[in-house]
Structure formats: structure tokens, C-alpha cells
Design a protein around this motif. Structure first.
Motif, PDB file in Angstrom:
ATOM      1  N   GLU A  67      70.268  96.165  91.177  1.00 21.99           N
ATOM      2  CA  GLU A  67      71.675  95.725  91.223  1.00 21.99           C
ATOM      3  C   GLU A  67      72.174  95.454  89.799  1.00 21.99           C
ATOM      4  O   GLU A  67      73.287  95.803  89.424  1.00 21.99           O
ATOM      5  N   ARG A  68      71.300  94.836  89.002  1.00 20.60           N
ATOM      6  CA  ARG A  68      71.643  94.541  87.607  1.00 20.60           C
ATOM      7  C   ARG A  68      71.881  95.850  86.848  1.00 20.60           C
ATOM      8  O   ARG A  68      72.817  95.970  86.067  1.00 20.60           O
ATOM      9  N   PHE A  69      71.027  96.833  87.069  1.00 19.79           N
ATOM     10  CA  PHE A  69      71.147  98.117  86.386  1.00 19.79           C
ATOM     11  C   PHE A  69      72.423  98.857  86.788  1.00 19.79           C
ATOM     12  O   PHE A  69      72.949  99.662  86.030  1.00 19.79           O
ATOM     13  N   SER A  70      72.897  98.600  88.015  1.00 22.06           N
ATOM     14  CA  SER A  70      74.064  99.338  88.499  1.00 22.06           C
ATOM     15  C   SER A  70      75.336  98.962  87.749  1.00 22.06           C
ATOM     16  O   SER A  70      76.351  99.642  87.839  1.00 22.06           O
ATOM     17  N   SER A  71      75.261  97.861  86.973  1.00 15.37           N
ATOM     18  CA  SER A  71      76.442  97.487  86.184  1.00 15.37           C
ATOM     19  C   SER A  71      76.519  98.277  84.870  1.00 15.37           C
ATOM     20  O   SER A  71      77.420  98.075  84.066  1.00 15.37           O
ATOM     21  N   LEU A  72      75.569  99.186  84.657  1.00 11.46           N
ATOM     22  CA  LEU A  72      75.588 100.031  83.447  1.00 11.46           C
ATOM     23  C   LEU A  72      76.774 100.999  83.466  1.00 11.46           C
ATOM     24  O   LEU A  72      77.103 101.555  84.519  1.00 11.46           O
ATOM     25  N   THR A  73      77.369 101.176  82.314  1.00  7.88           N
ATOM     26  CA  THR A  73      78.393 102.220  82.205  1.00  7.88           C
ATOM     27  C   THR A  73      78.032 103.119  81.028  1.00  7.88           C
ATOM     28  O   THR A  73      77.202 102.746  80.197  1.00  7.88           O
ATOM     29  N   SER A  74      78.676 104.283  80.947  1.00  9.30           N
ATOM     30  CA  SER A  74      78.366 105.212  79.855  1.00  9.30           C
ATOM     31  C   SER A  74      78.785 104.645  78.501  1.00  9.30           C
ATOM     32  O   SER A  74      78.340 105.102  77.460  1.00  9.30           O
ATOM     33  N   LYS A  75      79.640 103.608  78.529  1.00 13.14           N
ATOM     34  CA  LYS A  75      80.114 103.039  77.255  1.00 13.14           C
ATOM     35  C   LYS A  75      79.206 101.916  76.743  1.00 13.14           C
ATOM     36  O   LYS A  75      79.492 101.330  75.702  1.00 13.14           O
ATOM     37  N   ALA A  76      78.156 101.589  77.480  1.00 17.25           N
ATOM     38  CA  ALA A  76      77.327 100.426  77.115  1.00 17.25           C
ATOM     39  C   ALA A  76      76.724 100.582  75.712  1.00 17.25           C
ATOM     40  O   ALA A  76      76.206 101.635  75.352  1.00 17.25           O
ATOM     41  N   LYS A  77      76.848  99.509  74.915  1.00 13.42           N
ATOM     42  CA  LYS A  77      76.268  99.493  73.562  1.00 13.42           C
ATOM     43  C   LYS A  77      74.829  98.954  73.648  1.00 13.42           C
ATOM     44  O   LYS A  77      74.412  98.417  74.674  1.00 13.42           O
ATOM     45  N   MET A  78      74.127  99.064  72.530  1.00 11.60           N
ATOM     46  CA  MET A  78      72.733  98.602  72.496  1.00 11.60           C
ATOM     47  C   MET A  78      72.594  97.152  72.955  1.00 11.60           C
ATOM     48  O   MET A  78      71.701  96.807  73.724  1.00 11.60           O
ATOM     49  N   LYS A  79      73.535  96.290  72.506  1.00 13.75           N
ATOM     50  CA  LYS A  79      73.461  94.866  72.877  1.00 13.75           C
ATOM     51  C   LYS A  79      73.560  94.725  74.403  1.00 13.75           C
ATOM     52  O   LYS A  79      72.809  93.980  75.041  1.00 13.75           O
ATOM     53  N   LEU A  91      72.797  96.978  76.663  1.00  9.63           N
ATOM     54  CA  LEU A  91      71.573  97.510  77.286  1.00  9.63           C
ATOM     55  C   LEU A  91      70.457  96.469  77.247  1.00  9.63           C
ATOM     56  O   LEU A  91      69.753  96.248  78.226  1.00  9.63           O
ATOM     57  N   LEU A  92      70.327  95.833  76.075  1.00  5.28           N
ATOM     58  CA  LEU A  92      69.265  94.826  75.926  1.00  5.28           C
ATOM     59  C   LEU A  92      69.494  93.630  76.842  1.00  5.28           C
ATOM     60  O   LEU A  92      68.552  93.086  77.414  1.00  5.28           O
ATOM     61  N   GLU A  93      70.778  93.243  76.995  1.00  3.39           N
ATOM     62  CA  GLU A  93      71.084  92.115  77.876  1.00  3.39           C
ATOM     63  C   GLU A  93      70.686  92.431  79.320  1.00  3.39           C
ATOM     64  O   GLU A  93      70.104  91.606  80.020  1.00  3.39           O
ATOM     65  N   ILE A  94      71.010  93.656  79.756  1.00  4.42           N
ATOM     66  CA  ILE A  94      70.680  94.046  81.130  1.00  4.42           C
ATOM     67  C   ILE A  94      69.162  94.100  81.315  1.00  4.42           C
ATOM     68  O   ILE A  94      68.607  93.600  82.295  1.00  4.42           O
ATOM     69  N   LEU A  95      68.473  94.675  80.316  1.00  2.00           N
ATOM     70  CA  LEU A  95      67.013  94.789  80.410  1.00  2.00           C
ATOM     71  C   LEU A  95      66.354  93.398  80.444  1.00  2.00           C
ATOM     72  O   LEU A  95      65.466  93.140  81.238  1.00  2.00           O
ATOM     73  N   ALA A  96      66.879  92.509  79.583  1.00  2.00           N
ATOM     74  CA  ALA A  96      66.274  91.168  79.483  1.00  2.00           C
ATOM     75  C   ALA A  96      66.513  90.347  80.741  1.00  2.00           C
ATOM     76  O   ALA A  96      65.745  89.446  81.057  1.00  2.00           O
ATOM     77  N   SER A  97      67.613  90.639  81.469  1.00  2.00           N
ATOM     78  CA  SER A  97      67.899  89.801  82.648  1.00  2.00           C
ATOM     79  C   SER A  97      67.359  90.437  83.927  1.00  2.00           C
ATOM     80  O   SER A  97      67.580  89.928  85.026  1.00  2.00           O
ATOM     81  N   ALA A  98      66.641  91.560  83.812  1.00  2.00           N
ATOM     82  CA  ALA A  98      66.052  92.178  85.011  1.00  2.00           C
ATOM     83  C   ALA A  98      64.934  91.292  85.551  1.00  2.00           C
ATOM     84  O   ALA A  98      64.129  90.789  84.792  1.00  2.00           O
ATOM     85  N   SER A  99      64.926  91.107  86.885  1.00  2.37           N
ATOM     86  CA  SER A  99      63.898  90.232  87.435  1.00  2.37           C
ATOM     87  C   SER A  99      62.542  90.939  87.497  1.00  2.37           C
ATOM     88  O   SER A  99      61.520  90.311  87.548  1.00  2.37           O
TER      89      SER A  99
END
Length: 439
Positions: A417-429, A431-439
């Protein structure tokens, strides 16, 4: 899948088998299993318990759906409710053997000492001298001793203190060194870590995750060959290292765990595993174990080590990913299927046996049915909210793309669900935020 296709005997961790077997309808190799052996089934009450419960429930379910019979053999520590586990896996009364905790291939003599110091660091420091005394007293005639310590830092400190205490006793050669310096030196010269080289010269080795594999190998070999008498280990290595000794000292039974940085007791299963290292069949008539703990915990350990303990299910807290995988596999097609699926689990058998533990209001058929319906309802609505599963007409279920990905890659539904908030415009910061908050 290729290994599964080729192999006649498959050895797997519960998680790997869960990931493979959830696709059993497509993979006919899972259906061809005729003997399913589960080791350490008492871990069903521990951290990884839900996964164990899922794979056993699934194999029982598969056995009911395919033509060939699957024989299930489960092994575990002594349990107070072994009968419940036996009935769950389908064992008859003739096929269930449950022994008292004291029945071991090598009888185990257990000593429990309490240390009445509240501060963790001070308590660990205060335990080092009693640990040394325990080795001198219980590992006479140069018999090997393993010491389990909670943290890496304390592993090194304990090894240095044991070395120091053995020096103070004023022998010509160090008390724990069982061969001459000359014989040992070629091995010690290969060791990378300086402190380890020093302790080994006094017959004390140590093992922890941070050591290079060569250092770990040298220490293990010297200890197994009987060249050094003492090996200090970090507690988490009790599962991975096959060393055995006459004496095991468990130096402290608590560790700093979790995000709150609070003290947590070792899981029961870890403690039993550590004690199991004090067993050398054919070499010893008995093994010895000394447990040093915080004084208020002494009675608790006495009770729990001398009596079999019951295990409960934790599956109800971890149902989401399991349900998602079964919806994707086509085993659960509607809410009624989900309720039926639960009847294969250990949880189902325990609900009426220990209703208070599972927050059941009563044990009648009505209470049980309402409880299961509510559990299914809540779990599936969460999966629906995360866009993993589609619910049609408030009854029928079908998998969505996110659910299929979660099942295929064995990822938690909250992570996908967290990953589904990704968009093609996502910057490195981002991406890292999404990765770090993955359970």
C-alpha cells in the motif's frame, strides 16, 4: 520452483515454504508432497508462529483437496497442551507422544541465580564473577563451557573479564587454556580481531555476528577440538551455531528490544534453545545449565523450566497477508470461504479452549461463529481499503493488482500500500522515505 521440481527432499524455512506453497494450485510439485515434517512446532507460540501455523494449516487443506495423502510429522519441546496441537495436525491418540520436560537424552541439571540490581549495565557487570565461579565449579576436569550473553558489547567485556579472573587465580598456565601456547599460535595468528587473539591465548573464545567468518571458524574449531575451554556467544547465535558443551551459562535473560528501547525477556523458545547446547550424548552422563537473571524473575523461570508450558496462536494478529495470498490463489473466493478456511487453523481449536485470551464473549456455537465472522469482516475490509482485494456485493472476493504483487513477492499488504503511493515524478528523497517506512 526448479529445486522443488528436481528435489526428492526439500529443506526450507517456514517463510520460504509459505511463499512457494501459496501458489500450490499452479505448482503441482507442492501437491506431490507426501511427507511433511515440521521441526520446532512449539515456535508457533513465538514471533514467527503465525507463518508456521499458516503452512501447516495449508498443507492440511491441500491434503483434503488432492488425491494423494500427506503424512504430517511434528516435533516440539514438551508442551502442556500437546493434545491440542496433535488434534490440529490430525494425529490420533496413538500417534501423539508428549514427555515431561525432564526427559532428555542427557539429563540436565539446572541452577537459577538471581542478581538483585535494577540497572541493566550494572547487573550485567555483576554477573561476570558468578559466571566465572560457575565455570570453575560446574565444568571441572577441563570440560567445555558456553556462556550466552545478551549484546555484542557484553560478549567482548565478558570474555576479557573471564580471562582476567583466570589470571588472578595465579596458575602458571591460564586455567582455561587446554593446549600449549606453541600449539595454539599458528591458529591465533590467522585471527583478525586483536582482542580475540588475546582472549584465545587464555583459553577463552567468543562468537558474535560482527566477526569475520574466518575468525568464527577458528574459534569454533578450537572449542570443538577441546583446545580452549570457554566460548562466550551472543544470545542470538544460539540457533545458528552447532557447538555443544558440558555447561551452559545464560548470563542475563533480558535484552533491549524494539523501538521503545525497553528491556524485553528472552522468548521462552530462545532460552530452551540455549539450554539445549548443554547436551553431549555419549560424552556426558548429564549436562549443566546455570541461569543468571534479575532476582524478581527467579520464581518465574523456576516455574517455567520445570513444567511444560502451553502455546497459543497469534494468527489473528497476522491474518491479512495470509488471506490475501489465499484470495490470489483462488482458495478463498467469498467471505464464507474465508470463515471455512479458518477452521483448518490452530487458532480455531484454541478459541473455545481459552476464550479469554482471544477476547471471546462465550463458547457457544453462536459466539464462535460471530467472532469468526467479525475477524473475517475486519481483515477483508482492511485489504479492501489497501486496494489488494475487491469485495463485490459485500460477499464475493477477487484479487487486485496490488494484492497479486504482494502475494507474488511475499511482501506485507501494508508495504505494498505504501509503495502504491509512488509516482513517476518521485525524487530520491521521496523514494527513500517510502522505502524507510515500509513495514
Amino acid at each position: 520452483m526448479k529445486l522443488l521440481e528436481r528435489g526428492q527432499i526439500i529443506i526450507s524455512t517456514p517463510e520460504k515454504w509459505d511463499a512457494l506453497s501459496c501458489r500450490w494450485k499452479q505448482g503441482k510439485y507442492v501437491q506431490q508432497v507426501t511427507l511433511f515434517i515440521i521441526d520446532e512446532l512449539h515456535l508457533i507460540g513465538g514471533q514467527g508462529g503465525p507463518v508456521l501455523e499458516v503452512i501447516v494449516s495449508r498443507m492440511r487443506y491441500i491434503a483434503s483437496q488432492v488425491e494423494n495423502k500427506i503424512r504430517i510429522v511434528a516435533l516440539s519441546t514438551s508442551l502442556a497442551n500437546a493434545k491440542d496441537l496433535g488434534e490440529w495436525i490430525g494425529a490420533t491418540s496413538h500417534g501423539l507422544f508428549n514427555f515431561q520436560p525432564g526427559v532428555l537424552p542427557v539429563p540436565l541439571e539446572i541452577h537459577i541465580q538471581g542478581v538483585d540490581i535494577a540497572n541493566f549495565e550494572a547487573r550485567m557487570q555483576a554477573m561476570r564473577k558468578p559466571t566465572y565461579n560457575a565455570i570453575v565449579q560446574h565444568a571441572k576436569n577441563r570440560k567445555p563451557a558456553i556462556v550466552f550473553v545478551t549484546t555484542r558489547k557484553h560478549v567482548r567485556l565478558t570474555a576479557v573479564d573471564l580471562m582476567t579472573y583466570s589470571n588472578v587465580d595465579g596458575m602458571d598456565t591460564p586455567a582455561f587454556l587446554l593446549r600449549s601456547f606453541k600449539e595454539l599460535e599458528p591458529f591465533i595468528s590467522r585471527i583478525h580481531e586483536e582482542m580475540l587473539r588475546e582472549t584465545l591465548r587464555h583459553g577463552v573464545g567468543y562468537l558474535l555476528e560482527g566477526l569475520s567468518s574466518l575468525d568464527q571458524e577458528v574459534v569454533s574449531q578450537l572449542f570443538e577440538a577441546g583446545w580452549i575451554q570457554v566460548c562466550v556467544m551472543s544470545s542470538s547465535m544460539c540457533w545458528g551455531v552447532p557447538l555443544a558443551a558440558h555447561l551452559v551459562v545464560v548470563m542475563g535473560t533480558q535484552y533491549y528490544g524494539g523501538r521503545e528501547n525497553s528491556l524485553t525477556d528472552y522468548p521462552v523458545t530462545d532460552l530452551l534453545q540455549m539450554m539445549g547446547h548443554a547436551s553431549r550424548p555419549l560424552l556426558d552422563d548429564s549436562g549443566k545449565c546455570v541461569i543468571l537473571c534479575h532476582a524478581p524473575r527467579k520464581d518465574y523461570y523456576k516455574k517455567f523450566l520445570y513444567e511444560a508450558f502451553p502455546v497459543e496462536s497469534h494468527l489473528h494478529h497476522f491474518l491479512h497477508d495470509n488471506f490475501n495470498a489465499e484470495v490470489v490463489a483462488g482458495v478463498i473466493e467469498n467471505k464464507q470461504d474465508a470463515v471455512d478456511y479458518l477452521t483448518w487453523t490452530f487458532l480455531y481449536g484454541r478459541l473455545t479452549q481459552n476464550p479469554n485470551y482471544y477476547n471471546l464473549q462465550g463458547v457457544s456455537h453462536r459466539h464462535l461463529s460471530d467472532h469468526l465472522s467479525e475477524l473475517v469482516e475486519n481483515t477483508l475490509s482492511d485489504l479492501g481499503a489497501c486496494k489488494c482485494v475487491a469485495i463485490e456485493d459485500d460477499m464475493d472476493l477477487s484479487p487486485l493488482d496490488l494484492g497479486m504483487m504482494a502475494s507474488y513477492y511475499y511482501i506485507s499488504y501494508t508495504t505494498i500500500e505504501r509503495f502504491s503511493s509512488l509516482t513517476s515524478k518521485a525524487k530520491m528523497k521521496g523514494l527513500l522515505e517510502i522505502l524507510a517506512s515500509a513495514s
